[in-house]
Design a protein around this motif. Structure first.
Motif, PDB file in Angstrom:
ATOM      1  N   ILE A 105     -11.245 -10.481  34.220  1.00 52.39           N
ATOM      2  CA  ILE A 105     -11.935  -9.620  32.656  1.00 52.39           C
ATOM      3  C   ILE A 105     -13.095 -11.059  32.262  1.00 52.39           C
ATOM      4  O   ILE A 105     -12.380 -12.420  32.284  1.00 52.39           O
ATOM      5  N   SER A 106     -13.770 -10.741  31.694  1.00 52.43           N
ATOM      6  CA  SER A 106     -15.121 -11.787  31.367  1.00 52.43           C
ATOM      7  C   SER A 106     -15.544 -11.683  29.849  1.00 52.43           C
ATOM      8  O   SER A 106     -15.064 -10.409  29.048  1.00 52.43           O
ATOM      9  N   ILE A 107     -15.172 -12.876  29.197  1.00 54.67           N
ATOM     10  CA  ILE A 107     -15.331 -12.473  27.548  1.00 54.67           C
ATOM     11  C   ILE A 107     -16.043 -13.501  27.481  1.00 54.67           C
ATOM     12  O   ILE A 107     -15.872 -15.149  27.634  1.00 54.67           O
ATOM     13  N   ILE A 108     -17.035 -13.316  26.881  1.00 53.90           N
ATOM     14  CA  ILE A 108     -18.108 -13.481  25.501  1.00 53.90           C
ATOM     15  C   ILE A 108     -17.964 -14.001  23.936  1.00 53.90           C
ATOM     16  O   ILE A 108     -17.959 -13.267  23.721  1.00 53.90           O
ATOM     17  N   ASN A 109     -17.759 -14.881  23.399  1.00 53.58           N
ATOM     18  CA  ASN A 109     -18.139 -15.111  22.173  1.00 53.58           C
ATOM     19  C   ASN A 109     -18.900 -15.642  21.575  1.00 53.58           C
ATOM     20  O   ASN A 109     -19.943 -16.410  21.905  1.00 53.58           O
ATOM     21  N   CYS A 110     -18.828 -14.568  20.252  1.00 58.36           N
ATOM     22  CA  CYS A 110     -20.882 -15.319  19.118  1.00 58.36           C
ATOM     23  C   CYS A 110     -19.854 -15.565  17.912  1.00 58.36           C
ATOM     24  O   CYS A 110     -19.107 -14.457  17.173  1.00 58.36           O
ATOM     25  N   ALA A 111     -20.636 -16.388  16.798  1.00 56.64           N
ATOM     26  CA  ALA A 111     -20.460 -16.764  15.802  1.00 56.64           C
ATOM     27  C   ALA A 111     -21.326 -16.437  15.261  1.00 56.64           C
ATOM     28  O   ALA A 111     -22.656 -16.998  16.356  1.00 56.64           O
ATOM     29  N   TYR A 112     -21.701 -15.799  13.667  1.00 50.74           N
ATOM     30  CA  TYR A 112     -22.346 -16.034  13.370  1.00 50.74           C
ATOM     31  C   TYR A 112     -22.560 -16.463  12.213  1.00 50.74           C
ATOM     32  O   TYR A 112     -21.764 -16.474  11.200  1.00 50.74           O
ATOM     33  N   GLU A 113     -23.727 -16.882  11.038  1.00 52.62           N
ATOM     34  CA  GLU A 113     -24.010 -17.170  10.036  1.00 52.62           C
ATOM     35  C   GLU A 113     -24.066 -16.502   8.920  1.00 52.62           C
ATOM     36  O   GLU A 113     -23.513 -16.618   7.630  1.00 52.62           O
ATOM     37  N   ASN A 114     -24.666 -15.790   8.398  1.00 49.74           N
ATOM     38  CA  ASN A 114     -25.663 -14.596   7.911  1.00 49.74           C
ATOM     39  C   ASN A 114     -25.118 -13.504   7.770  1.00 49.74           C
ATOM     40  O   ASN A 114     -25.249 -12.798   8.835  1.00 49.74           O
ATOM     41  N   THR A 115     -24.563 -13.051   6.518  1.00 50.12           N
ATOM     42  CA  THR A 115     -23.650 -12.059   6.066  1.00 50.12           C
ATOM     43  C   THR A 115     -24.538 -10.712   5.944  1.00 50.12           C
ATOM     44  O   THR A 115     -24.639  -9.492   6.337  1.00 50.12           O
ATOM     45  N   ALA A 116     -26.034 -10.882   6.104  1.00 49.84           N
ATOM     46  CA  ALA A 116     -27.309 -10.110   6.005  1.00 49.84           C
ATOM     47  C   ALA A 116     -27.269  -9.253   6.876  1.00 49.84           C
ATOM     48  O   ALA A 116     -27.889  -7.969   7.008  1.00 49.84           O
ATOM     49  N   PHE A 117     -27.056 -10.058   8.056  1.00 47.83           N
ATOM     50  CA  PHE A 117     -26.883  -9.217  10.018  1.00 47.83           C
ATOM     51  C   PHE A 117     -26.277  -7.671   9.462  1.00 47.83           C
ATOM     52  O   PHE A 117     -24.787  -7.997   9.386  1.00 47.83           O
ATOM     53  N   ASP A 118     -27.227  -7.052  10.586  1.00 50.49           N
ATOM     54  CA  ASP A 118     -26.477  -5.375  10.568  1.00 50.49           C
ATOM     55  C   ASP A 118     -26.409  -4.540  11.566  1.00 50.49           C
ATOM     56  O   ASP A 118     -26.517  -3.474  11.024  1.00 50.49           O
ATOM     57  N   TYR A 119     -26.805  -5.486  12.606  1.00 49.01           N
ATOM     58  CA  TYR A 119     -26.234  -4.986  13.595  1.00 49.01           C
ATOM     59  C   TYR A 119     -26.908  -5.752  14.910  1.00 49.01           C
ATOM     60  O   TYR A 119     -26.863  -6.995  15.174  1.00 49.01           O
ATOM     61  N   PHE A 120     -25.345  -5.780  15.748  1.00 46.33           N
ATOM     62  CA  PHE A 120     -25.013  -6.584  16.656  1.00 46.33           C
ATOM     63  C   PHE A 120     -24.991  -6.116  18.284  1.00 46.33           C
ATOM     64  O   PHE A 120     -23.985  -5.682  18.782  1.00 46.33           O
ATOM     65  N   PRO A 121     -26.316  -6.786  18.511  1.00 40.51           N
ATOM     66  CA  PRO A 121     -26.283  -6.333  21.092  1.00 40.51           C
ATOM     67  C   PRO A 121     -26.631  -6.935  21.291  1.00 40.51           C
ATOM     68  O   PRO A 121     -25.715  -8.337  20.856  1.00 40.51           O
ATOM     69  N   TRP A 122     -25.761  -6.393  22.499  1.00 45.30           N
ATOM     70  CA  TRP A 122     -25.221  -7.297  23.585  1.00 45.30           C
ATOM     71  C   TRP A 122     -26.426  -7.074  24.761  1.00 45.30           C
ATOM     72  O   TRP A 122     -26.657  -6.135  24.621  1.00 45.30           O
ATOM     73  N   TYR A 123     -27.277  -8.185  25.544  1.00 43.70           N
ATOM     74  CA  TYR A 123     -28.365  -7.603  26.208  1.00 43.70           C
ATOM     75  C   TYR A 123     -28.165  -8.598  27.552  1.00 43.70           C
ATOM     76  O   TYR A 123     -27.122  -9.640  28.017  1.00 43.70           O
ATOM     77  N   GLN A 124     -28.468  -7.933  28.627  1.00 44.19           N
ATOM     78  CA  GLN A 124     -28.024  -8.714  30.183  1.00 44.19           C
ATOM     79  C   GLN A 124     -28.993  -9.042  30.947  1.00 44.19           C
ATOM     80  O   GLN A 124     -30.169  -8.218  31.060  1.00 44.19           O
ATOM     81  N   GLN A 125     -29.403 -10.114  31.112  1.00 48.47           N
ATOM     82  CA  GLN A 125     -30.339 -10.566  31.899  1.00 48.47           C
ATOM     83  C   GLN A 125     -30.110 -10.938  33.166  1.00 48.47           C
ATOM     84  O   GLN A 125     -29.769 -11.799  33.491  1.00 48.47           O
TER      85      GLN A 125
END
Lengths: 114, 113
Positions: free
Chosen positions: A18-38
């Protein structure tokens, strides 16, 4: 400055793990959270995305877990395969007048060992 | 169905020169956004064009400018190139200004020497 903080910077996983990647954000106005693969030499490709009113979204082997109160979200890749070896970016979209602007994390380079 | 096409794929320029990068959006898309991706970093938003006008802009100097044509294709121009402008420049197209339906091109690798 709006930020999305991503960890780890690199990740090595055995095939089937299992691969696990974590993210944290600061702005509560964000309304959409995508993940991209490159992949090397390619542009980012949308993998999976979630809205902040949903706590989990699963598509095949890929799952996003979202914790609105902690302002954190993570990508889980089940049964990781060598073909999953790529760089993964989390991102967040501003609302209102900033809807066209994705704020990206710095990326996680995933290597899946056979 | 053609995706997003960017040209050229690679480019080497000298400091102080000017460069123009081109993007043809995915069929059916009417909005083009440009991103700069430095080595080992995530993409950073430069600006977005919709209906031939710049609609949103990130934290980039005026040396970065753009244009959108009636057929929705777009150009990114960078004047007075600096070594720090060396990066992968990505074009993303979408239907409408929201970033939900982004399709990215493979980018133009710009090297400033």
């Amino acid at each position: 400055q709006q930020q999305v903080k991503q960890s780890p910077q690199s990740l090595i996983v055995q095939k089937g793990g299992i691969s696990i990647i974590n993210c944290a954000y600061e702005n509560t106005a964000f309304d959409y959270f995508p993940w991209y693969q490159q992949f090397p030499g390619k542009g980012p490709a949308l993998l999976i995305a979630i809205r902040p009113d949903v706590s989990e979204k699963k598509e095949g082997r890929f799952t996003i877990s979202f914790n609105k109160s902690a302002k954190q979200f993570s990508l889980h890749i089940m049964d990781s395969q060598p073909g999953d070896s790529a760089t993964y970016f989390c991102a967040a979209r501003g609302s209102g007048g900033s809807q066209g602007n994705l704020i990206f994390g710095k990326g996680t380079k995933l290597s899946v060992k056979p | 169905d053609a995706g997003v096409t960017q040209s050229p794929t690679h480019l080497i320029k000298t400091r102080g020169q000017q460069v123009t990068l081109r993007c043809s959006p995915k069929s059916g898309h009417d909005t083009v956004s440009w991103y700069q991706q430095a080595l080992g970093q995530g993409p950073q938003f430069i600006f977005q064009y919709y209906e031939e006008e710049e609609r949103q802009r990130g934290n980039f100097p005026d040396r970065f400018s753009g244009h959108q044509f009636p057929n929705y294709s777009s150009e990114l121009n960078v004047n007075a190139l600096l070594l720090g402008d060396s990066a992968l420049y990505l074009c993303a197209s979408s239907l409408g200004q929201g970033a939900r339906g982004y399709t990215f091109g493979s980018g133009t690798r710009l090297t400033v020497v």
